[in-house]
Design a protein around this motif. Structure first.
Motif, PDB file in Angstrom:
ATOM      1  N   TYR A  69      34.482  53.393  33.607  1.00 51.81           N
ATOM      2  CA  TYR A  69      34.561  52.959  35.074  1.00 51.81           C
ATOM      3  C   TYR A  69      34.015  53.874  35.890  1.00 51.81           C
ATOM      4  CZ  TYR A  69      38.930  55.512  34.965  1.00 51.81           C
ATOM      5  OH  TYR A  69      39.927  56.768  34.664  1.00 51.81           O
ATOM      6  N   GLN A 189      42.716  40.779  32.141  1.00 57.85           N
ATOM      7  CA  GLN A 189      41.458  41.176  31.233  1.00 57.85           C
ATOM      8  C   GLN A 189      40.744  39.682  31.088  1.00 57.85           C
ATOM      9  OE1 GLN A 189      42.655  43.469  27.867  1.00 57.85           O
ATOM     10  NE2 GLN A 189      41.448  45.154  28.573  1.00 57.85           N
ATOM     11  N   PHE A 191      38.139  38.337  32.207  1.00 59.39           N
ATOM     12  CA  PHE A 191      36.834  38.768  32.770  1.00 59.39           C
ATOM     13  C   PHE A 191      36.094  37.975  33.531  1.00 59.39           C
ATOM     14  CE2 PHE A 191      37.838  41.533  29.204  1.00 59.39           C
ATOM     15  CZ  PHE A 191      38.329  42.626  29.707  1.00 59.39           C
ATOM     16  N   LYS A 195      35.056  38.858  37.572  1.00 54.24           N
ATOM     17  CA  LYS A 195      33.809  38.680  38.133  1.00 54.24           C
ATOM     18  C   LYS A 195      33.850  37.824  39.365  1.00 54.24           C
ATOM     19  CE  LYS A 195      31.537  39.440  33.673  1.00 54.24           C
ATOM     20  NZ  LYS A 195      30.543  38.924  32.861  1.00 54.24           N
ATOM     21  N   ASN A 219      39.124  49.716  34.108  1.00 50.84           N
ATOM     22  CA  ASN A 219      38.224  48.978  33.674  1.00 50.84           C
ATOM     23  C   ASN A 219      37.888  47.623  34.070  1.00 50.84           C
ATOM     24  OD1 ASN A 219      36.088  50.602  32.187  1.00 50.84           O
ATOM     25  ND2 ASN A 219      37.976  51.392  31.151  1.00 50.84           N
ATOM     26  N   TYR A 223      35.433  45.854  36.594  1.00 48.07           N
ATOM     27  CA  TYR A 223      34.586  44.452  36.701  1.00 48.07           C
ATOM     28  C   TYR A 223      34.601  43.771  38.178  1.00 48.07           C
ATOM     29  CZ  TYR A 223      34.105  43.206  31.880  1.00 48.07           C
ATOM     30  OH  TYR A 223      33.751  43.196  30.639  1.00 48.07           O
ATOM     31  N   SER A 226      31.842  46.355  40.450  1.00 44.91           N
ATOM     32  CA  SER A 226      30.616  46.080  39.801  1.00 44.91           C
ATOM     33  C   SER A 226      29.946  44.460  40.270  1.00 44.91           C
ATOM     34  CB  SER A 226      30.765  46.066  38.412  1.00 44.91           C
ATOM     35  OG  SER A 226      30.984  44.915  37.763  1.00 44.91           O
ATOM     36  N   GLU A 227      30.699  43.699  40.660  1.00 42.82           N
ATOM     37  CA  GLU A 227      30.058  42.512  41.220  1.00 42.82           C
ATOM     38  C   GLU A 227      30.042  42.657  42.856  1.00 42.82           C
ATOM     39  OE1 GLU A 227      28.581  39.896  39.766  1.00 42.82           O
ATOM     40  OE2 GLU A 227      29.279  40.622  37.701  1.00 42.82           O
TER      41      GLU A 227
END
Ligand code: PEP
Ligand code: MN
Length: 336
Positions: A69, A189, A191, A195, A219, A223, A226-227
């Motif tokens: 991360y 989790q 994912f 997102k 982490n 996710y 990162s979006e």
């Protein structure tokens, strides 16, 4: 990798760095502090060498991050982040309390709970409309009807609304009524769901998974980040251990660990963390003393008839008493 620009670097220097990164098919994420700009490089780091980056004008240094991360790491953003939920700030010294029933059950129950949450001095009303229950035969929540009630009670008492999303298809529906998404422990989790809320701008309360390490949890936050959604608040809600007296083992050391590793605000859930209403007040005080940015507490006007989590829910009277104690600890710690 993160790239630290020197305080004297120019806009052209920054542009050159961005071009170098992007020409390799990597993405940049900027964090502009008072003194320095930091560039987070996202993508396959093998595409660009540290030596090459360090030689670009205006670059002070680059740091390889060993953890996966980046955007949520303190290296990338040294100052504490503040998450602004429509005017209510979480993080950087502010003490935020979210409270309400585990599940929205009826208008009467929720209005009574909201009044008590407001009277106690909290800023957010919590309540589940979609409940991720261990048994399929248990109460699953009122769905949209519950969301409507949450909005109504929130507006009636001037409280922000935070509620859990369990299915990515419900994102627009929940966004219509709530101020903040909650991702529950069981979905930490998931994912695809992470997102999806990452592509929204709405703040997210990300609970720690039942068996998640701190690294896995950060982490999961990555996710979302990162979006493009950096409005993330972490929530320690206890982890599964061999202990059976409590529902979970509340890991308050995670508060100090997260403060070291990440810039994101962290709140503590002493209700799910212990499963016992008797322990909610002492663990709330301990969480604030440990440096948590806030609390999320289950409150029910009549816990004995609650459709879920009654044994860990505070009565209005006990919630008030807890808030009084929390204020004392906060004052002692020099907090607002
Ligand atoms: C909740 O907040 O009611 C809940 C289900 O929490 P968790 O996901 O932490 O179990
Ligand atoms: Mn609950």
């Amino acid at each position: 990798m993160i790239i630290v620009m020197s305080p004297s670097s120019t806009d052209e220097d920054l542009k050159r760095v961005e071009n170098a990164v992007e020409s390799r098919g990597l993405r940049c994420h900027l964090s502009k502090g008072e003194e320095r700009t930091i560039v987070g490089v996202i993508g396959d780091k093998k595409q660009i060498s540290q030596l090459e980056v360090n030689m670009l004008p205006g670059v002070e240094k680059s740091v390889r991050i060993t953890e996966k991360y980046k955007l949520v790491s303190r290296e990338f953003h040294p100052q504490d982040s503040v998450v602004d939920v429509d005017g209510v700030k979480i993080g950087a010294g502010h003490l935020t309390v979210m409270a309400g029933p585990c599940a929205v059950e009826s208008e009467e129950q929720l209005m009574e709970a909201a009044k008590c949450v407001k009277d106690g001095g909290a800023q957010f009303l919590r309540g589940g409309a979609f409940k991720p229950r261990t048994s399929p035969y248990d109460f699953q929540g009122l769905a949209e009807e519950g969301l409507k009630l949450l909005r109504k009670a929130g507006d009636a008492y001037g409280l922000k609304v935070v509620t859990e999303i369990v299915n990515q298809n419900d994102i627009d529906l929940i966004a219509k009524y709530a101020d903040m998404f909650q991702i529950g422990a069981r979905n930490m989790q998931n994912f695809q769901l992470l997102k999806e809320v990452g592509r929204s701008k709405k703040p997210v309360l990300l609970k720690r998974g039942l068996c998640a390490t701190i690294s896995e949890w950060l982490n999961a936050a990555e996710y979302i980040a990162s979006e493009g959604n950096m409005n993330i608040v972490l929530c320690e809600r206890g982890i599964r251990t061999y202990e059976t007296f409590t529902r979970n083992t509340l890991d308050l050391s995670a508060v100090a660990a997260v403060k070291e590793l990440s810039h994101l605000p962290i709140v503590v859930d002493p209700s799910h963390g212990t499963g016992r209403w008797q322990m909610v007040q002492p663990m709330s005080c301990a969480a604030i003393a440990a440096g948590a940015d806030g609390l999320i507490i289950e409150v029910h006007p009549h816990p004995e008839v609650a459709l879920s989590d009654g044994s860990q829910s505070l009565t209005p009277k006990n919630f008030n008493a807890t808030m009084d104690k929390v204020r004392q600890i906060a004052n002692l710690m020099g907090r607002e």
